[in-house]
Design an enzyme around this catalytic site. Structure first.
Site, PDB file in Angstrom:
ATOM      1  N   ALA A 114       0.809  -1.223   0.000  1.00  0.00           N
ATOM      2  CA  ALA A 114       0.000   0.000   0.000  1.00  0.00           C
ATOM      3  C   ALA A 114       0.843   1.275   0.000  1.00  0.00           C
ATOM      4  O   ALA A 114       0.291   2.364  -0.191  1.00  0.00           O
ATOM      5  CB  ALA A 114      -0.935   0.011   1.209  1.00  0.00           C
ATOM      6  N   TYR A 115       2.155   1.171   0.213  1.00  0.00           N
ATOM      7  CA  TYR A 115       2.979   2.377   0.205  1.00  0.00           C
ATOM      8  C   TYR A 115       3.038   2.930  -1.223  1.00  0.00           C
ATOM      9  O   TYR A 115       3.668   2.342  -2.104  1.00  0.00           O
ATOM     10  CB  TYR A 115       4.388   2.082   0.700  1.00  0.00           C
ATOM     11  CG  TYR A 115       4.496   1.725   2.171  1.00  0.00           C
ATOM     12  CD1 TYR A 115       3.419   1.880   3.042  1.00  0.00           C
ATOM     13  CD2 TYR A 115       5.681   1.228   2.701  1.00  0.00           C
ATOM     14  CE1 TYR A 115       3.514   1.549   4.377  1.00  0.00           C
ATOM     15  CE2 TYR A 115       5.787   0.897   4.047  1.00  0.00           C
ATOM     16  CZ  TYR A 115       4.706   1.062   4.877  1.00  0.00           C
ATOM     17  OH  TYR A 115       4.806   0.728   6.209  1.00  0.00           O
ATOM     18  N   SER A 116       2.372   4.062  -1.413  1.00  0.00           N
ATOM     19  CA  SER A 116       2.264   4.689  -2.736  1.00  0.00           C
ATOM     20  C   SER A 116       1.749   3.692  -3.770  1.00  0.00           C
ATOM     21  O   SER A 116       2.175   3.697  -4.924  1.00  0.00           O
ATOM     22  CB  SER A 116       3.620   5.272  -3.179  1.00  0.00           C
ATOM     23  OG  SER A 116       4.025   6.281  -2.291  1.00  0.00           O
TER      24      SER A 116
END
Length: 325
Positions: free
Chosen positions: A57-59
């Site tokens: 989900a990071y970026s």
């Protein structure tokens, strides 16, 4: 660089883990610079860091792809790659959570972006109230059997949830969580009354996130000054909530001890974590190479029992706390 075993596993990791949340775009406080991000990762490798933590989900996968590009050509056997699953990866049903479908779908995307055949540590990013823990553990167990995941871990949750997951794994014969990623630093010590006693009892590895409290313990802010532009606290209410009198008292002690040791507040704050027997590897998230190098030097700082007591005295750990229950 120093190395240690992760929990009671045989996996050897560097005493500092490089967090990759900042390696992406979408927020002003992120690096928003792919080449610069790769430079930081390459310097971490040169310094002996072999442990890297990211999340799908990071970026929206950008962090994983940056990490995958940076490690391409390096000895995969020497690297420990950790990523996570839970948060939304698109609109519509089955795009989030810890269902068997979502986990099995998302691991393929993470493997592709990281450019690897397996993930060393696959972690559930949060607890999923809508999916039975048996289904989640079964899916993770399947990934281990398939060779796509080597170890599994968990992140922020209530102690009873983590205990339930460990108990369920034991009675159903599923792989246990071998690692926990809690929020833990000198001003966020609530896990001492929640998850950390469980980790101690069950020999679970501990890799704290936000070891510098969003920059608070790196001396980025002052009591009577306006918040600096382009800092996380400028737009992040979560960081702003750390501006309490007891936290300022902790920072006063950090600054005083740092001055006597000719070090920085960030180094003293990391050294405090490294002195904790339960802590295997704090997850640092530097956006600049000089900050990374500063963090690594924390490994050389010794703190006396008196100094440890001074740093801890202003705060009494308790759970639940507002916004974290």
């Amino acid at each position: 660089m120093e190395y240690t075993r992760l929990g009671d596993t045989g996996l050897e990791v560097s005493r500092l883990c490089l967090g990759c949340l900042n390696f992406g775009s979408g927020q002003e406080w992120m690096m928003n610079d792919r080449d610069g991000s790769i430079d930081v990762i390459e310097r971490a490798l040169e310094l002996g860091i072999n442990f890297f933590d990211t999340a799908n989900a990071y970026s929206q996968g950008e962090s994983e792809s940056i990490l995958g590009e940076a490690i391409d050509g390096h000895d995969r056997e020497e690297l420990v790659l950790a990523t996570k699953v839970y948060f939304g990866m698109g609109d519509g049903p089955n795009k989030q959570g810890l269902s068997r479908k979502h986990i099995l779908d998302q691991v393929e995307g993470s493997l592709d972006r990281l450019g690897t055949d397996y993930i060393d540590l696959y972690q559930i990013h949060r607890w999923d109230e809508n999916t039975p823990i048996e289904e989640t553990l079964s899916a993770l167990d399947h990934l281990i059997d398939e060779g796509k995941v080597r170890h599994i871990g968990a992140s922020t949750m209530a102690g009873w949830q983590f205990s339930k997951a460990l108990y369920t794994a034991d009675i159903e014969g599923y792989e246990r969580f071998s690692c926990l990623q809690p929020e833990y630093n000198l001003v966020d010590r609530h896990e001492e009354a929640n998850l950390l006693p469980i980790c101690r009892e069950e020999s679970i590895g501990v890799i704290p996130w936000s070891p510098l409290a969003g920059g608070f313990l790196a001396d980025k802010y002052n009591r009577d000054s306006t918040v600096p532009e382009d800092s996380r606290a400028e737009t992040d209410e979560y960081t702003q909530r750390r501006f309490t009198e007891e936290n300022w008292q902790v920072l006063d002690e950090v600054r005083a001890i740092a001055e006597t040791k000719d070090s920085t507040p960030a180094q003293v704050s990391l050294a405090w974590l490294l002195h904790k027997e339960l802590v295997d590897a704090p997850i640092t998230g530097p956006r600049r190479i000089d900050h990374l190098e500063e963090n690594v030097e924390a490994l050389d700082i010794e703190l006396t029992d008196d100094e440890l007591s001074r740093l801890e005295e202003p705060i009494f750990p308790q759970w639940p706390v507002e916004g974290k229950d």
